[in-house]
Design a protein around this motif. Sequence first.
Motif, PDB file in Angstrom:
ATOM      1  N   ASP A 180       8.007   2.421   2.864  1.00  0.00           N
ATOM      2  CA  ASP A 180       7.069   3.435   3.492  1.00  0.00           C
ATOM      3  C   ASP A 180       6.343   3.884   2.440  1.00  0.00           C
ATOM      4  OD1 ASP A 180       8.718   5.067   1.942  1.00  0.00           O
ATOM      5  OD2 ASP A 180       9.411   6.099   3.904  1.00  0.00           O
ATOM      6  N   ASP A 201      -1.657  11.723   5.265  1.00  0.00           N
ATOM      7  CA  ASP A 201      -0.984  10.956   6.401  1.00  0.00           C
ATOM      8  C   ASP A 201      -2.236  10.473   7.004  1.00  0.00           C
ATOM      9  OD1 ASP A 201      -1.647  13.149   8.109  1.00  0.00           O
ATOM     10  OD2 ASP A 201       0.331  13.904   8.268  1.00  0.00           O
ATOM     11  N   ASP A 202      -1.763   9.696   8.123  1.00  0.00           N
ATOM     12  CA  ASP A 202      -2.818   9.175   9.125  1.00  0.00           C
ATOM     13  C   ASP A 202      -3.655  10.016   9.560  1.00  0.00           C
ATOM     14  OD1 ASP A 202      -1.844   6.497   8.188  1.00  0.00           O
ATOM     15  OD2 ASP A 202      -0.784   6.097  10.037  1.00  0.00           O
ATOM     16  N   TYR A 259       1.493  -2.063   0.856  1.00  0.00           N
ATOM     17  CA  TYR A 259       2.734  -1.752   1.652  1.00  0.00           C
ATOM     18  C   TYR A 259       2.361  -1.893   3.050  1.00  0.00           C
ATOM     19  CZ  TYR A 259       6.016  -0.578  -2.212  1.00  0.00           C
ATOM     20  OH  TYR A 259       6.529  -1.191  -3.427  1.00  0.00           O
ATOM     21  N   GLY A 260       1.233  -0.986   3.528  1.00  0.00           N
ATOM     22  CA  GLY A 260       0.631  -1.074   4.699  1.00  0.00           C
ATOM     23  C   GLY A 260       0.692  -2.482   5.213  1.00  0.00           C
ATOM     24  N   TYR A 261       0.191  -3.258   4.651  1.00  0.00           N
ATOM     25  CA  TYR A 261       0.137  -4.836   5.306  1.00  0.00           C
ATOM     26  C   TYR A 261       1.472  -5.179   5.440  1.00  0.00           C
ATOM     27  CZ  TYR A 261      -1.112  -9.910   4.836  1.00  0.00           C
ATOM     28  OH  TYR A 261      -0.914 -11.042   5.029  1.00  0.00           O
ATOM     29  N   ILE A 291       2.855   4.773   0.366  1.00  0.00           N
ATOM     30  CA  ILE A 291       1.366   4.481   1.050  1.00  0.00           C
ATOM     31  C   ILE A 291       0.522   4.104   0.084  1.00  0.00           C
ATOM     32  CG2 ILE A 291      -0.439   6.057   1.644  1.00  0.00           C
ATOM     33  CD1 ILE A 291       1.255   8.282   2.532  1.00  0.00           C
ATOM     34  N   ARG A 342       4.148  -3.480   5.950  1.00  0.00           N
ATOM     35  CA  ARG A 342       4.815  -2.729   7.127  1.00  0.00           C
ATOM     36  C   ARG A 342       4.465  -3.325   8.602  1.00  0.00           C
ATOM     37  NH1 ARG A 342       4.068   1.671   3.876  1.00  0.00           N
ATOM     38  NH2 ARG A 342       2.349   2.262   5.074  1.00  0.00           N
ATOM     39  N   ARG A 343       3.015  -3.762   8.582  1.00  0.00           N
ATOM     40  CA  ARG A 343       2.571  -4.178   9.706  1.00  0.00           C
ATOM     41  C   ARG A 343       3.068  -5.602  10.037  1.00  0.00           C
ATOM     42  NH1 ARG A 343      -2.009  -0.957  11.641  1.00  0.00           N
ATOM     43  NH2 ARG A 343      -1.817  -2.293  13.506  1.00  0.00           N
ATOM     44  N   TRP A 399      -4.825  -6.587  13.823  1.00  0.00           N
ATOM     45  CA  TRP A 399      -3.549  -6.789  13.307  1.00  0.00           C
ATOM     46  C   TRP A 399      -2.879  -7.686  14.478  1.00  0.00           C
ATOM     47  CZ3 TRP A 399      -1.807  -6.450   8.837  1.00  0.00           C
ATOM     48  CH2 TRP A 399      -2.385  -5.421   7.848  1.00  0.00           C
ATOM     49  N   GLY A 457      -2.384   0.229   0.404  1.00  0.00           N
ATOM     50  CA  GLY A 457      -2.724  -0.908   1.326  1.00  0.00           C
ATOM     51  C   GLY A 457      -1.743  -1.961   1.349  1.00  0.00           C
TER      52      GLY A 457
END
Length: 346
Positions: free
Chosen positions: A12, A235-236, A18-20, A14, A22-23, A331, A16
Amino acid sequence: MNIALLVPGPLDAISGGYGYDRRIVAGLRALGHQVRVVELPGRHPWPDSDAVEGARAALESLPAGTRVVVDGLGLPSFAHAIESLERRGAVGLIHHPTALEHGNPGPVRDALREAERAIFPRLARVITTSQPTARRLPEEFGVEPGRIGTVEPGTDSAARCAGSGGEGCAILSVGALIPRKGHDVLLRAVATLPDLEWTLTIAGGEREPAHANGLRALAEEAGIAQRVTFAGEVDDAELDVLWARSDVFALATHWEGYGMAVAEALARGLPVAVTAGGAVADLVPVEAGVVSPPSDVTSFGKALRRLIFDTELRAEMADAAWAAGQLLPRWEDRAAAFAVELERAG
């Protein structure tokens, strides 16, 4: 498919990359695949003993028949387990080779390159997040071109930025406070524009406190501290507010495997000022922004001057950015493309 993603913890975090991850995990699960996430302990990418032992234990814990996927940030910790990776038909997910990380001391950079040159060719398949990264792997890291696939990140649909609404120009930069992101270049560039009305917000976590403190000191020394806000890790919801109130996106990166923040800026209709580090320049149509050589403060400052001073040009680039952003991959189909690449690993 039964899939295991081995990634330095925590997932988790933050960024790019790790975001990839997770998605892709969420997308694969939605498609009916069984996905187990194994968070690797220790220091990465240059591994300590905990990382090496954790890598060995992670592989041993996975049942036969599991498709093993290792995030590239953690791959150097498997340098003593290459035979096991090869035997398991492991797949590498390469956002960008860790040997290309800007700011590493020479001996560390050389050791990472040696480890990656040993590991990458032994993987059943390598999945990159951009074509520029894929093109470097055969010559620099010895990977057979037929074993390389690319699944670019997706971009969420988003509302178009409303802008600051003021007389000046609100500039936003998104990226962790690490040397590779080139925030020092950005600060030096905007410092050459004392005659223009601008503010700069940098949103990104402090991964390296000494570097983050150096950036704040640089802003003070350049006499621009009152115009610069270090927003930290947001956060988002907080980031959505920053996006909405911005007029220009800027990133002076030395290298990006893809440039997810740049893609997000385009998807929100923000004109961009970037440096051609890695895959970023490929993302930006000439009508949607300005591109300067990496590390070139003078060129980057002149590019920013155009965007800040020429409001008509900025409006035209905003329209072009919005149009380009609507054509970016979403996505929704990224996990399916990723699954296809895993099948090609045999």
